[in-house]
Design an enzyme around this catalytic site. Structure first.
Site, PDB file in Angstrom:
ATOM      1  CG  ASN A  10      -1.103  -5.516  13.711  1.00 18.85           C
ATOM      2  OD1 ASN A  10      -1.541  -6.613  14.065  1.00 18.85           O
ATOM      3  ND2 ASN A  10      -1.413  -4.956  12.547  1.00 18.85           N
ATOM      4  CE  LYS A  12       1.350  -6.323  10.047  1.00 16.17           C
ATOM      5  NZ  LYS A  12       1.481  -5.691   8.758  1.00 16.17           N
ATOM      6  CG  HIS A  96      -4.196  -2.876   9.719  1.00 13.93           C
ATOM      7  ND1 HIS A  96      -3.705  -3.402   8.551  1.00 13.93           N
ATOM      8  CD2 HIS A  96      -3.114  -2.589  10.487  1.00 13.93           C
ATOM      9  CE1 HIS A  96      -2.379  -3.442   8.622  1.00 13.93           C
ATOM     10  NE2 HIS A  96      -2.001  -2.951   9.775  1.00 13.93           N
ATOM     11  CD  GLU A  98      -1.561  -6.160   6.973  1.00 14.84           C
ATOM     12  OE1 GLU A  98      -1.884  -6.816   7.965  1.00 14.84           O
ATOM     13  OE2 GLU A  98      -0.413  -5.706   6.802  1.00 14.84           O
ATOM     14  CD  GLU A 168      -0.692   1.158  10.605  1.00 16.58           C
ATOM     15  OE1 GLU A 168       0.267   0.829  11.309  1.00 16.58           O
ATOM     16  OE2 GLU A 168      -1.499   0.345  10.127  1.00 16.58           O
ATOM     17  N   GLY A 174       4.990  -2.930   5.982  1.00 10.79           N
ATOM     18  CA  GLY A 174       5.641  -4.197   5.654  1.00 10.79           C
ATOM     19  C   GLY A 174       6.560  -4.130   4.445  1.00 10.79           C
ATOM     20  CB  SER A 214       8.712   0.071   7.357  1.00  5.89           C
ATOM     21  OG  SER A 214       8.118  -0.814   6.429  1.00  5.89           O
TER      22      SER A 214
HETATM   23  C1  PEP Z   1       1.084  -2.571  10.636  1.00  4.75           C
HETATM   24  O1  PEP Z   1       0.732  -3.638  10.157  1.00  4.75           O
HETATM   25  O2  PEP Z   1       0.283  -1.896  11.293  1.00  4.75           O
HETATM   26  C2  PEP Z   1       2.469  -2.139  10.405  1.00  4.75           C
HETATM   27  C3  PEP Z   1       2.777  -0.910  10.693  1.00  4.75           C
HETATM   28  O3  PEP Z   1       3.326  -3.074   9.895  1.00  4.75           O
HETATM   29  P1  PEP Z   1       4.923  -2.906   9.673  1.00  4.75           P
HETATM   30  O4  PEP Z   1       5.477  -2.261  10.912  1.00  4.75           O
HETATM   31  O5  PEP Z   1       5.417  -4.300   9.484  1.00  4.75           O
HETATM   32  O6  PEP Z   1       5.098  -2.037   8.484  1.00  4.75           O
END
Ligand code: PEP
Length: 252
Positions: A10, A12, A96, A98, A168, A174, A214
């Site tokens: 992803n 973003k 997601h 976000e 997630e 993040g 992460s």
């Molecule tokens: C995500 O945005 O789906 C995600 C897992 O981000 P990150 O790997 O940066 O934590």
């Protein structure tokens, strides 16, 4: 049954068109031609046409980060599933955290997007996961169960088995605070058991549940070794070709 692992990126809202093109080419050069797992890339909308052209005939599959639930109409700035399908996009992320937090997408909106994605012939990557407050109150199972019930459990078995689920935890996205393999396994098993109760053992055994939050080259292998973790959804670390290739190799 053996579930084929997925490593999905992803991006973003990152990378210009030329930066994205460079990254895709680096991945194509660095990855073996035949992979044991699926690699999925979800760049911004502006990069999708280029992605489709570059990865055609390779084992990388193109994905969108977002879509609108309506088929067409006066929705300025939005993109429909039919538009994505007409480009050759295979997956679409929805739910997601976000999108839920910054764009106020409720479970009801996510549910309508899951329906639209399936109806439009794409595979939803449905995201769920709890905040830190909810985990600290030990309410994560109940919270995720509600997300499943409200967003995807209305689907009939044939539609449901097409889904990919991504767990997630918001506190891990993040932040550098990755869930431990034990925490990920515990939740993935809980999700699988909940699916077994709502549907049946065949469906719960075959559905793929990715972990996201992460993931890095140095923690991917232990996370992917957990028996109910079928790969990952990777944000920040998917923007660095060498590290992302390591993550893919950990799954494949
Ligand atoms: C995500 O945005 O789906 C995600 C897992 O981000 P990150 O790997 O940066 O934590």
């Amino acid at each position: 049954m053996a579930r084929k692992k997925i490593v999905a990126a992803n991006w973003k809202m990152n990378l210009t068109l030329s930066e994205g093109e460079k990254l895709i080419n680096q991945l194509l050069e660095g990855l073996p031609e035949v992979l044991e797992c699926e690699v999925v890339l979800a760049p911004p909308f502006t990069h999708l046409q280029m992605l489709v052209e570059l990865v055609g005939g390779t084992s990388i599959l193109p994905a969108a980060q977002h879509c609108h639930a309506e088929k067409a109409g006066a929705y300025t700035g939005e993109v429909s599933v039919a538009m994505l399908n007409s480009l050759g996009i295979k997956y679409c992320i929805t739910g997601h955290s976000e999108r839920r937090q910054l764009f106020f997408e409720t479970n009801q909106i996510v549910r309508s997007k899951v329906d639209a994605i399936l109806e439009g012939g794409l595979t939803p990557i449905f995201c769920c996961g709890e905040s830190l407050d909810i985990r600290q109150a030990s309410q994560q199972n109940q919270f995720v169960k509600e997300q499943l019930e409200e967003c995807i459990f209305h689907l009939g078995p044939d539609a449901f088995r097409k889904l990919v689920i991504a767990y997630e935890p918001i506190w891990a996205i993040g932040t550098g605070m990755t869930a431990s393999p034990e925490q990920a396994q515990e939740m993935h098993l809980f999700i699988r058991d909940t699916i077994r109760q709502a549907y049946d053992s065949d469906i719960s055994d075959e559905i793929r549940i990715l972990y996201g939050g992460s993931i890095k080259a140095d923690n991917a292998a232990t996370l992917f070794a957990a028996p109910d973790v079928d790969g990952g959804l990777v944000g920040g670390a998917s923007l660095q070709p060498a590290g992302f290739i390591e993550i893919i190799k950990a799954a494949c």
